[in-house]
Each structure stands twice: as structure tokens, then as C-alpha cells.
Write an enzyme that holds these catalytic residues in place. Structure first.
Site, PDB file in Angstrom:
ATOM      1  N   HIS A   1       0.803  -1.234   0.000  1.00 34.17           N
ATOM      2  CA  HIS A   1       0.000   0.000   0.000  1.00 34.17           C
ATOM      3  C   HIS A   1       0.829   1.273   0.000  1.00 34.17           C
ATOM      4  CE1 HIS A   1      -3.962  -1.878   0.936  1.00 34.17           C
ATOM      5  NE2 HIS A   1      -3.188  -2.813   1.467  1.00 34.17           N
TER       6      HIS A   1
ATOM      7  N   LYS B   1       0.568  14.339   1.874  1.00 35.50           N
ATOM      8  CA  LYS B   1      -0.782  14.629   1.379  1.00 35.50           C
ATOM      9  C   LYS B   1      -0.990  16.131   1.182  1.00 35.50           C
ATOM     10  CE  LYS B   1      -2.758  10.566   3.739  1.00 35.50           C
ATOM     11  NZ  LYS B   1      -3.412   9.714   2.719  1.00 35.50           N
TER      12      LYS B   1
ATOM     13  N   THR C   1      -8.663   6.757  -1.661  1.00 39.54           N
ATOM     14  CA  THR C   1      -9.998   6.219  -1.912  1.00 39.54           C
ATOM     15  C   THR C   1     -11.061   7.279  -1.646  1.00 39.54           C
ATOM     16  OG1 THR C   1      -9.729   5.208   0.269  1.00 39.54           O
ATOM     17  CG2 THR C   1      -9.624   3.746  -1.626  1.00 39.54           C
TER      18      THR C   1
HETATM   19  C1  KOT Z   1       1.194   1.844   6.463  1.00 40.07           C
HETATM   20  C2  KOT Z   1       1.688   1.531   7.708  1.00 40.07           C
HETATM   21  C3  KOT Z   1       0.874   1.592   8.823  1.00 40.07           C
HETATM   22  C4  KOT Z   1      -0.459   1.990   8.688  1.00 40.07           C
HETATM   23  C5  KOT Z   1      -0.945   2.304   7.425  1.00 40.07           C
HETATM   24  C6  KOT Z   1      -0.144   2.238   6.315  1.00 40.07           C
HETATM   25  C7  KOT Z   1      -0.660   2.572   5.006  1.00 40.07           C
HETATM   26  C8  KOT Z   1      -1.840   3.137   4.663  1.00 40.07           C
HETATM   27  N1  KOT Z   1      -0.021   2.349   3.917  1.00 40.07           N
HETATM   28  N2  KOT Z   1      -0.742   2.744   2.879  1.00 40.07           N
HETATM   29  N3  KOT Z   1      -1.848   3.219   3.319  1.00 40.07           N
HETATM   30  C9  KOT Z   1      -2.916   3.738   2.447  1.00 40.07           C
HETATM   31  O1  KOT Z   1      -3.642   2.629   1.903  1.00 40.07           O
HETATM   32  C10 KOT Z   1      -4.768   3.018   1.112  1.00 40.07           C
HETATM   33  C11 KOT Z   1      -5.506   1.772   0.686  1.00 40.07           C
HETATM   34  O2  KOT Z   1      -4.777   1.065  -0.267  1.00 40.07           O
HETATM   35  C12 KOT Z   1      -4.322   3.855  -0.070  1.00 40.07           C
HETATM   36  O3  KOT Z   1      -5.466   4.306  -0.763  1.00 40.07           O
HETATM   37  C13 KOT Z   1      -3.480   5.046   0.389  1.00 40.07           C
HETATM   38  O4  KOT Z   1      -2.953   5.704  -0.732  1.00 40.07           O
HETATM   39  C14 KOT Z   1      -2.351   4.565   1.305  1.00 40.07           C
HETATM   40  O5  KOT Z   1      -1.651   5.674   1.826  1.00 40.07           O
END
Ligand code: KOT
Length: 830
Positions: free
Chosen positions: A374, A573, A678
Site C-alpha cells: 500500500h 498529502k 480512496t
Molecule cells: C502503512 C503503515 C501503517 C499503517 C498504514 C499504512 C498505510 C496506509 N499504507 N498505505 N496506506 C494507504 O492505503 C490506502 C488503501 O490502499 C491507499 O489508498 C493510500 O494511498 C495509502 O496511503
């Protein structure tokens, strides 16, 4: 087993088995019974909370009937099951979703009215289940909704945190964190005190040779903590399929507390073990896109992975099938690297407990797991220190080393000339202190790796996982662009828009096949449709304005352009870009004559989001937004021309009020940093336009809705590195307008300027996030938005066309892609 039950017994059960209410009368009957008996309240001792309780329990009964049948049916079906392992499930409220999914909201609404209560008041009594930080946790929740709605035999596995994400209060403009103890009344969970697993930590590994001359490893003398299952029913939309979310809670394995210590007067010591054990599932780590490296977090991860795997293996073993059939019966999806320990854990079970040889076991493991990445941001990539893993999970460290050995031998054979390759791809990072790189372990232990939007999936192949593409080939890597559930994010959040669409499409089928939305494009030029669409947006803005008045005490004009950025506060962001843009607008308005000012499109800039408690820069941004709001909102020269609002404690249920109320929303991350995003999808689906960078899913949203219908700006991902390089070697060339904004801040226009020095200095010194580099382009694009908004007919056309082209972004489409390309799983007929 079913065959062993006598017919007479079956008949008696059938006669008495619960049926579930269908009519208004039956609903009232159930709700009142629960209020009076389960909750021991009466007509003369009643409030919205009690009525919420009764309503929730009535619907819970209704869900349980389908849930039991689904579990029975799926067990009989003998099909592959899907397990979604996620440390976060950001579920939000359950009642409204349950009522809509089983199609009984109107029945309940009429029943409640007869009993003297309003549906909105009752729904708003429920607290959010906030077991997540942001996008990653909400994605898991949307996936559960889609899996059930599409009849997949799927379970979610997570942790039952006693405290969800903290509640955010704004005190004197600063974020203050308040604990979120959410469990005192939670009708949606079922404790399964009979479903427990003992989990071991620490201890040592003893090796011996058994009678057959085989080397055996035993992990022993550790500390034991017990995992207890709590199950949450997940109803599908317009199907009886009701899946299970199993959350694990930790408790001491040695009973309640230490009686010996208690009896000898060591009262505090007597509860120590108990508290240590309970701490494991006590609190969600509040970091988004950041790894903490804390021992307790590693304990959480192993505790949850080990309990879940034990459960999955136990279920498989009931089928009496051969081990080699495991991957044909079980698919496990890893939501980021947080559950990566499931890989060495399954290998350990297969070799140490089930006696399989290494290669057979390993092939089962790899064919079982899929890994979703992610983020490409280095500060979020998980690494655990080798000494920490050695002490907490000694046997797993051995297994990880052996996995690495096999892998590196393969790499060496395949790339004999590239010596540096071994260092780069090793699971163990050498250097100052040794670290286990969890993403590498996840790739090596999975058969598929996916990113969450096209750009992101390309980026992981060309940057952080480049070597692994050389080693395994392109086919191991794939893309599944994220999506959102249209049930919650359209039907529940925006019932009037959902109804308008249904009236044109002849029903609500589009909620199950969102591509049907394309048919409303035909109404983009229909006068009556446009008017209705516009009225709905206006009503949603009135609802948000009312909320803002109640909570912030600020009056905002619903005819203004509502410009919204709600998401976790993070430098990447770029909420700072937004607020600097707002200050620029304020300075521009101040420099105008009152006549000129009247011509400017009035705006309300709305911010919301939590900062990780330790993320100082993010907290500075929140403080600046609040200070700017204080100054601007009280400036008599400005009036309605500009208002700046910070919505406290942004969460799922607030998003359901906010997303339908935007004209413009901001998705303005530095190109190449937001894996998908999202909320961009939620806003467009609800008839708002967006301003965004060429990043994450914005790119595919543009492809789907057309570039005329989105406001894109800023540098491209492919140019970001070069710009940063220039910043390092030639210094930052500060944008002129931005310099004026900084002068205003430094001059004390928004209170003590020392408080914001860090924020402005990082732009001046590094501009790592391209705040200055993208500023001119951002401002120009914002100005063009004012112009287009003045032409409401053109605006409405863009908004309607955009909604009609959002079908691709349903999480149902994601689940079908995962099922086809990664899980090889099929629905089970309910
Ligand atoms: C990473 C480490 C700890 C907690 C959360 C994360 C994390 C969250 N990494 N990516 N995300 C978000 O995931 C969403 C779902 O895929 C994406 O839409 C978003 O861009 C990510 O920042």
C-alpha cells in the site's frame, strides 16, 4: 455430523427456530422486547440510546439467522475459502448498513416513528467501530462488504482493540488525543469463549533427532498468552450471505490473576501477568504510513497471525484432506506487511508440528499467500531488528534465515555475476544493526504481489521491488486498483442521490453492478434531472452547514463553493499546500476593494483529519489551519467570501455527511506518494469534482471520467526526483506568491509565528514535498475552478457525467479481480 441427528430432534428444532421479522409490527415487537427485557428499560425510562440498543439487537437477531445459515452452507460447499488478514478494519457504524443490506430500513423507520422516535436520531447514537487509521483500514472494511455482497466464502481476521483510533479534540487550535473506549455497549460482537488459542512468546528452541533420524525443532519454555475469538457478522447487500469477521482478544493464560501473590499481600504484583497479556490487544497504533518498530506492535502482529493461522489450519484439518491440497482450499491475503509473520508461522506449523519436509511445506506456503503493498514511502516499510525477533520469536527467526538461505542460493544460481544483488535482496539487511525486511519476506513467501492503483503498481516494480521483478519475472506482480462500496458510500451516505439514480434506471440494481451508472449519462443535459441533482447537492451542503454551525459555531453559506480536504494529516498529502493557498486567497481578498470582493466566488475551505500523536509537523499544520480559521472567520471585511473550517475528529460516520456535500475536494499529494487514495472516489461518486495531482487513483479517475471533468495540476511523478535534486544542489527557488504568504505568517498575522517556523522553513530549505514547486500551478487551477463554478450548468454537466462514469471504482470490481487473478476463488450460492 448432520446425518447423525435423529429426525424427531431436527423437527423440534425446525419448529422453534428463529424466523426474523419482516413487517413493521414484527419489528416493533422485537425492538420493544429487547428494550424491556434485554436492556431492562421501559417507556418511562427511555432515551435515544436505549432505543438504538433495542433496534440494533432486533437487527442483530435478524443477521444471526442468515449468518448461521451462511456458515453452515459454506462449510458444506467444500469450496476454496478466502481469508483477509488486516490489522485494521475501519468499519464505522453497523446499524444503518445492516438495515439497508437486509432491505428493512423503511420497515424499521415506520416502526420507530410509531414508537415515537426518529430514525436519524437513533442511527446517530451508535459509536463508530474505529479499528483503523485511514485508507488501509477502510479498504479492508469495503472489501468485507463486497465479499459478502458477492457471496464469497470469506473471513476477515483482525485484532479486537479495546481502544480504537483516538478521538481528536481541538483545544485552543491544537490537537488533543482522547482515548476511544468503545466496547461498553457493542451489540455487534459475539464472544466465543470456547474458541481460544494459546500463543507463545520468547522461550528457546530445542533440537533433537527422532527415532527415524529426523532433525526436529521444538519451541518451548515461552510465555503463553491466550487469544479469544470475538465474531462480528458482515451482512451482504441484497443476499442472505452473512460472512464473519473474527477479532482476537488477548488475556492471560493462567486464569484471572495470581492467587499466590494476592494471598501473600502482593496485590499489585498479582495482576501484573494479567495486565501484560491484556495489553497486547489493548490499543491500535495510531500511525498511518509510518512504522513504529515497537516490541508491543510485533507482539500484536504475531499474536494475531498465530491465532488466525491456527484457526484456519484447524478448519482445514476438519476436511481430512491431504496437506498438498491446502492451497486449493485456502487463500490468505496479507493487507500490507503487517501480517507477514503468517508466512514463517505456516511454515513452522507444517514442518515442526505436522512433520512435512521443507520443500513440500514451502510450496504450500507460497501458493497460499498473496501480498498487497500500500505504500512506497520508506518510513512506512516495516523492518524488525534481528535481536528483537530473536528474543520474541526464536524459532521464527531460524525459519526466516532458512527461507533467506534458500532464496539467496536461488538468486546466486540465476545471477552469478551480480554480487551486489544478494546484498540488495536479502531478507536480512546488514549494516549497523541487522534488520528483517518484512516486504521482502512477504514477496518471497507469496505467489502474487499487488499494488493498489496503476501508477503505484508500476512504481513498486521500477523502484522498491525492482530486483524482485528480475528474479521472479513480471507475472508475479500485478495491479488491483482500489475501490469503495457503493452501498455505504452512495446508498447510505446519499440516499436522495441513490433514489434519483434508481428512479432513472428502474431500480437499485446499480448498487450491485455499479457500471450500470453509465446509463445516467443520458440525463446530463436533461433540465429536470440537473435541477434535481443540484437540489440534492444543495440539501447535502445545508446538512453539513448545520453540523458546522452546531459544532464549530461558524455560519457558512450553503451557496458558497465547498472546498473539502479530509484525510489523515501528512506532509505528503500536502494539507500545507491547501492552507497556504487559503492564506494566499485571504491576502488577495484583503487587497481588493469591497466592490471587487463581491465579485469573487465565495468559498468555504473545510479541513479534517487526525495527526499521529508523535507527528509534530502534522500537528503544526492542524494548528495553522485553526489559527487561519480564527482570523479569517472573524474578519468583517471578508464575510462570506471566505470561511475556513476544521472539522474535529474526522471519522467514517463524519465522512458520510461530508462526502455528499462537496463541490470540490482536494487530492493533492506530491506525485508518486499516494499509492491510491480512496476518498477521491467517494467524492466523485457523490457528485463533487476534484482538484488533484497526477497521483494514485486520480490518474484512473481521469481516464474514466475524462480530463475535462477533473482539475489536475502540478509536477509529474517522473520529474519529482530531478526537482528534489535541484533543490539540494541549487537551493529552493521560492514561489513569489508563496513568499508573501510566508511573510504574512512570519509577521504574526495568525498568532505567534514561532509556532509555524518549522512548517515554512522546511519549504524554504528543502521543499521535499514540492509545496513551492507546485504552488503556482495549484493557485492557477483553483482560480479556474472559481470560473467554472460560476457557470452552474457547465458544472452540473461535469458532475453528472463524472458520477455516471464511476462504475469502475466499486470495491465489487476489486474483489472480482482478486478472486480471479490472485485467489482463484468462487462465490458459494446462498
Ligand atoms: C502503512 C503503515 C501503517 C499503517 C498504514 C499504512 C498505510 C496506509 N499504507 N498505505 N496506506 C494507504 O492505503 C490506502 C488503501 O490502499 C491507499 O489508498 C493510500 O494511498 C495509502 O496511503
Amino acid at each position: 455430523v448432520e446425518a447423525e441427528i435423529p429426525d424427531s430432534q431436527k423437527a423440534a428444532w425446525k419448529k422453534h427456530s428463529a424466523q426474523g421479522f419482516k413487517t413493521k409490527e414484527e419489528f416493533e415487537n422485537e425492538a420493544v422486547r429487547h428494550i424491556e427485557t434485554t436492556l431492562a428499560r421501559s417507556l418511562y425510562n427511555l432515551d435515544d440510546g436505549a432505543v438504538y440498543g433495542g433496534t440494533a439487537l432486533a437487527f442483530r437477531d435478524r443477521l444471526v439467522i442468515d449468518w448461521n445459515k451462511t456458515q453452515q452452507n459454506q462449510a458444506n460447499a467444500d469450496q476454496k475459502r478466502v481469508y483477509y488478514l488486516s490489522l485494521e478494519f475501519l468499519m464505522g457504524r453497523a446499524l444503518d448498513n445492516a438495515m439497508l443490506n437486509v432491505g428493512l430500513k423503511n420497515v424499521a423507520k415506520e416502526g420507530l416513528a410509531e414508537l415515537g422516535f426518529r430514525m436519524e436520531d437513533i442511527i446517530s447514537q451508535e459509536r463508530d467501530a474505529a479499528l483503523g487509521n485511514g485508507g488501509l483500514g477502510r479498504l479492508a472494511a469495503c472489501f468485507l462488504d463486497s465479499l459478502a455482497s458477492l457471496d464469497y466464502p470469506a473471513w476477515g481476521y483482525g485484532l479486537r482493540y479495546r481502544y480504537g483510533i483516538f478521538k481528536q479534540e481541538i483545544v485552543n487550535g491544537y490537537q488533543v488525543e482522547v482515548p476511544d473506549y468503545w466496547l461498553d455497549f457493542n451489540p455487534w460482537e459475539f464472544p466465543r469463549h470456547d474458541v481460544t488459542v494459546d500463543i507463545q512468546f520468547y522461550g528457546n528452541v530445542r533440537k533433537y533427532t527422532d527415532d527415524d533420524g529426523k532433525q526436529v525443532s521444538v519451541w518451548e519454555n515461552g510465555e503463553i498468552v491466550t487469544a479469544t475469538a470475538f465474531d462480528v457478522p458482515i451482512p451482504g447487500y441484497s443476499t442472505p450471505t452473512t460472512n464473519n469477521l473474527r477479532l482476537w482478544s488477548s488475556k492471560s493464560s493462567s486464569g484471572e490473576f495470581d492467587f499466590q501473590k494476592f494471598n501473600s499481600g502482593q496485590y499489585e504484583g498479582s495482576v501484573n501477568d494479567q495486565q501484560r497479556a491484556e495489553t497486547i490487544s489493548a490499543v491500535l497504533y495510531p500511525n498511518d504510513n509510518l512504522e513504529s518498530g515497537k516490541e508491543l506492535r510485533l507482539k500484536q502482529q504475531y499474536f494475531w497471525c498465530a491465532a488466525s493461522l491456527h484457526d484456519i489450519v484447524r478448519r482445514f484439518k476438519k476436511s481430512k484432506k491431504a496437506w498438498k491440497e491446502f492451497p486449493q482450499n485456502v487463500a490468505i491475503q496479507l493487507n500490507d506487511t503487517h501480517p507477514t509473520l503468517a508466512i514463517p508461522e505456516l511454515q513452522r506449523i507444517l514442518i515442526d508440528e505436522e512433520g512435512l519436509d521443507w520443500d513440500t511445506a514451502w510450496s504450500i506456503v507460497v501458493n497460499t499467500f498473496g501480498y498487497t503493498n500500500h505504500t512506497v514511502m520508506s518510513e512506512a516499510l516495516e523492518k524488525w531488528s534481528v535481536p528483537l525477533v530473536q528474543s520474541l520469536l526464536p524459532r521464527h527467526l531460524q525459519i526466516i534465515y532458512e527461507i533467506n538461505l534458500h532464496f539467496l542460493q536461488y538468486v546466486e544460481r540465476t545471477f552469478p555475476k551480480d554480487r551486489d544483488m544478494l546484498r540488495r535482496v536479502s531478507i536480512i539487511e546488514e549494516g549497523g544493526s541487522k534488520m528483517v525486511r518484512m516486504a521482502f519476506l512477504a514477496i518471497i513467501g507469496s505467489h502474487k504481489v499487488n499494488g493498489v492503483a496503476e501508477l503505484h503498481s508500476d512504481l513498486i516494480k521500477t523502484t522498491i521491488f525492482k530486483d524482485f521483478v528480475k528474479i521472479y519475472g513480471e507475472d508475479k506482480f500485478t495491479n488491483v486498483t482500489n475501490g469503495i462500496t457503493p452501498r455505504r458510500w452512495l446508498h447510505e451516505a446519499n440516499p436522495r442521490l441513490s433514489e434519483l439514480i434508481a428512479s432513472k434506471l428502474g431500480g437499485y440494481e446499480f448498487l450491485k453492478d455499479l457500471t450500470l451508472l453509465h446509463k445516467i449519462e443520458a440525463f446530463a443535459d436533461d433540465k429536470a434531472f440537473r435541477k434535481e441533482f443540484q437540489d440534492i447537492k444543495y440539501a447535502n451542503k445545508v446538512r453539513l452547514a448545520k453540523y458546522i454551525k452546531e459544532v464549530n459555531g461558524v455560519s457558512v453559506n450553503p451557496s458558497s463553493l465547498f472546498d473539502i480536504q479530509v484525510k489523515r494529516i501528512h506532509e505528503y498529502k500536502r494539507q500545507q499546500l491547501n492552507i497556504f493557498g487559503v492564506i494566499h486567497r485571504y491576502l488577495t481578498l484583503k487587497a481588493m476593494s469591497p466592490e471587487e470582493r463581491k465579485k469573487v466566488q465565495p468559498r468555504v475551505s473545510i479541513f479534517g483529519g487526525k495527526a499521529a500523536p508523535g507527528y509534530w509537523m502534522a500537528k503544526c499544520i492542524i494548528h495553522l489551519v485553526n489559527e487561519v480559521g480564527r482570523v479569517v472567520n472573524n474578519d468583517a471585511d471578508i464575510g462570506d467570501a471566505l470561511k475556513v473550517i476544521f472539522i474535529e475528529d474526522y471519522n467514517v460516520s463524519k465522512c458520510e455527511i461530508i462526502a455528499p456535500a462537496s463541490d470540490i475536494s482536494e487530492h493533492i499529494s506530491t506525485a508518486g506518494t499516494e499509492a491510491s487514495g480512496t476518498s477521491n472516489m467517494k467524492f466523485v461518486l457523490n457528485g463533487g469534482l476534484i482538484i488533484g495531482t497526477c497521483d494514485g487513483a486520480n490518474i484512473e479517475i481521469t481516464r474514466e471520467i475524462g480530463e475535462d471533468n477533473i482539475f489536475l495540476f502540478g509536477n509529474l511523478a517522473e520529474d519529482v526526483e530531478e526537482i528534489r535534486h535541484q533543490h539540494t544542489y541549487q537551493g529552493v527557488l521560492l514561489d513569489e506568491s508563496l513568499e508573501k504568504v510566508f511573510d504574512a505568517i512570519h509577521g504574526g498575522m495568525f498568532g505567534n509565528s514561532d509556532e509555524f517556523k518549522a512548517l515554512t522553513n522546511t519549504v524554504i530549505n528543502n521543499d521535499h514535498w514540492l509545496t513551492s514547486a507546485d504552488f503556482a500551478s495549484y493557485i492557477k487551477t483553483q482560480d479556474s475552478i472559481d470560473v467554472v463554478f460560476k457557470n452552474q450548468e457547465e458544472w452540473l454537466r461535469k458532475a453528472i457525467v463524472s458520477v455516471s462514469r464511476m462504475g469502475f471504482f466499486s470495491s465489487d470490481r476489486c474483489i472480482e479481480e482478486y478472486a480471479e487473478a490472485i485467489w482463484n476463488a468462487e462465490p458459494v450460492k446462498p
